[in-house]
Structure formats: C-alpha cells, structure tokens
Scaffold this motif. Structure first.
Motif, PDB file in Angstrom:
ATOM      1  N   CYS A  11      -4.231   1.381  -5.895  1.00 26.73           N
ATOM      2  CA  CYS A  11      -5.304   2.176  -5.317  1.00 26.73           C
ATOM      3  C   CYS A  11      -6.608   1.935  -6.069  1.00 26.73           C
ATOM      4  CB  CYS A  11      -4.941   3.664  -5.385  1.00 26.73           C
ATOM      5  SG  CYS A  11      -6.132   4.742  -4.559  1.00 26.73           S
ATOM      6  N   VAL A  50       1.928   0.760   3.966  1.00 28.86           N
ATOM      7  CA  VAL A  50       0.826   1.711   4.127  1.00 28.86           C
ATOM      8  C   VAL A  50       1.266   2.762   5.126  1.00 28.86           C
ATOM      9  CG1 VAL A  50      -1.013   0.049   3.594  1.00 28.86           C
ATOM     10  CG2 VAL A  50      -0.294   0.373   5.973  1.00 28.86           C
ATOM     11  N   THR A  54      -3.421   5.034   7.649  1.00 32.33           N
ATOM     12  CA  THR A  54      -4.196   3.896   7.165  1.00 32.33           C
ATOM     13  C   THR A  54      -4.286   2.813   8.232  1.00 32.33           C
ATOM     14  OG1 THR A  54      -3.622   4.343   4.856  1.00 32.33           O
ATOM     15  CG2 THR A  54      -4.292   2.099   5.388  1.00 32.33           C
ATOM     16  N   THR A  86       5.690   0.651   7.404  1.00 30.13           N
ATOM     17  CA  THR A  86       4.926   1.880   7.553  1.00 30.13           C
ATOM     18  C   THR A  86       5.867   3.027   7.895  1.00 30.13           C
ATOM     19  OG1 THR A  86       2.953   2.888   8.537  1.00 30.13           O
ATOM     20  CG2 THR A  86       4.396   1.655  10.034  1.00 30.13           C
ATOM     21  N   GLU A 156       0.103   0.656  -0.712  1.00 33.15           N
ATOM     22  CA  GLU A 156      -1.356   0.669  -0.752  1.00 33.15           C
ATOM     23  C   GLU A 156      -1.973   1.899  -0.084  1.00 33.15           C
ATOM     24  OE1 GLU A 156      -3.425  -2.901   0.252  1.00 33.15           O
ATOM     25  OE2 GLU A 156      -2.292  -4.127  -1.153  1.00 33.15           O
TER      26      GLU A 156
END
Length: 228
Positions: A11, A50, A54, A86, A156
């Motif tokens: 991050c 992610v 996002t 995801t 992320e």
C-alpha cells in the motif's frame, strides 16, 4: 491450521494514513521509481488480490509490466502473468473490467453461494467464481489458493481488504510506502478502517526494512509468526 500462501500487503499512503483523496480522479501517491519497485515485487508472487471496490473504482490491469521480469518468470517455469483474485459479496462486477480482459493467467472471484450462479453466468469464461461462504471467508479462500499452487499472494487493497486480512491475523508482511504530504479529509479512504488488530503495543510488527525512494519512504514490516 490450514496451509495457506505467504500473504504480502502492499500500500501507498499519505503521512496521515490516506490512500486517496475524495475527488473523482485517482490520487497517485507513488513515484515512477516506486511503481517500478512494486512491479518487481509483483514479479516474485504467484497471485495478486484486490477487492471488488478497487476493480470498480480503478479498473486495474494487475499485470507485471516489465518485459524483462516477465521473461525471467517464464525462465523460472512461472507464467508471465499472476493469477488474479478478488472477493465480491454482492457480485457487482463488470465482465469488461480490465481485471478480466487483460492477461492470460486465471482470474478467480470468491463470492457467497447465493451470488455464485448469476455471477458465473455473467462472467462466463473470463473468470472462475468460487463459493467462499457467506460472508466470504478469507481463511477458506487462502486454503483454496494454496491447493491451486499459490505460494505467495500480493494484496493491493483497498482499505477494507487490508483491514480484513490484518484483523484476521492472515497477513505475513506489510510493505507500506509513505508519501510526503497530508490529505486531511475524513471522507477519503484510509489504509485501514476500525477493527481489533492482533498487532498492538504488546505485539508490534517488526521493522525489517526502511528505504528512501526519493521523497517517499518504504517501510517493510514483518508480522508476528511471519513465514518465508
């Protein structure tokens, strides 16, 4: 405890802990040098994750950009692209998002059982939709990724995803880049939200590296019990 991949959280944030501002356009907190560093970290991993938010907000490709790094991955017997992962509680995902349309490696969506059939039909061959329980269970997801050969997972964001991994004690490493400015807007998203974190004054993370990247700084922390 079930086998799971090594989990690395990545991050970039402002000095006061924000990962974006509240404007419609994405705020870039990193420099070209740091983006290249992140690309190098990606190239060491098997999969990248992610959150669905996002994907909707940033439409990321999540590819290894460097041709040289992609070539080295192939030479090591790895695919040039990472498996993309995801989590979606609602199934609100666009099949034409670049998450699904770029790269040749598998795309995996972990979702609640009620969402799986409709989402699988909508995404078709662009992704495999996996029942992860209701609400989606991170530990079960990691166990499934381990069975698929994922040994190193890069996460992320966004902030909700980072919060879930950290509060569940399912992160091994945090790579945090701090940008030299403040956001100061309480409506903007932060690195993490409220929660009960295993990392505390009594059980702090261990600083493994502090590296200057121009006016940015990379802080690499290892969490208690971190492996590999």
């Amino acid at each position: 405890m079930s086998q799971r991949p090594y989990v690395l959280l990545s991050c970039a944030m402002s000095v006061d802990g924000y990962i974006d501002d509240a404007s419609p356009e994405r705020l870039r907190l990193s420099s070209a040098a740091d983006f290249d560093r992140v690309d190098g970290v990606r190239a060491t991993c098997d999969a990248i994750l992610v959150g669905a938010g996002t994907i909707r907000a940033d439409d990321p490709k999540l590819l290894v950009k460097s041709a040289a790094r992609r070539k080295r991955r192939v030479e090591r017997g790895m695919p040039p692209d990472l498996v993309k992962v995801t989590i979606s509680a609602s199934g609100d995902l666009d099949p034409d998002a670049r998450f699904f349309t770029t790269g040749d490696s598998p795309k995996l969506v972990y979702a609640p059982p009620a969402v799986v059939p409709g989402l699988a039909e909508r995404l078709g061959e662009r992704a495999e939709v996996v029942d992860a329980g209701d609400p989606p269970d991170l530990a079960a997801m990691l166990a499934d990724l381990d069975k698929r050969g994922v040994r190193r997972l890069m996460v992320e964001g966004g902030g909700g995803i980072h919060t879930r991994f950290l509060t569940a004690g399912l992160a091994d490493e945090v790579q945090l880049v701090v940008a030299p400015f403040f956001i100061g807007d309480p409506s903007a998203p932060r690195f993490v939200g409220p929660g009960v974190f295993p990392q505390s004054p009594e059980r702090p993370m261990r600083l493994a590296e502090a590296t200057r990247i121009g006016d940015l700084v990379l802080l690499r922390y290892l969490l208690g019990g971190a492996r590999g």
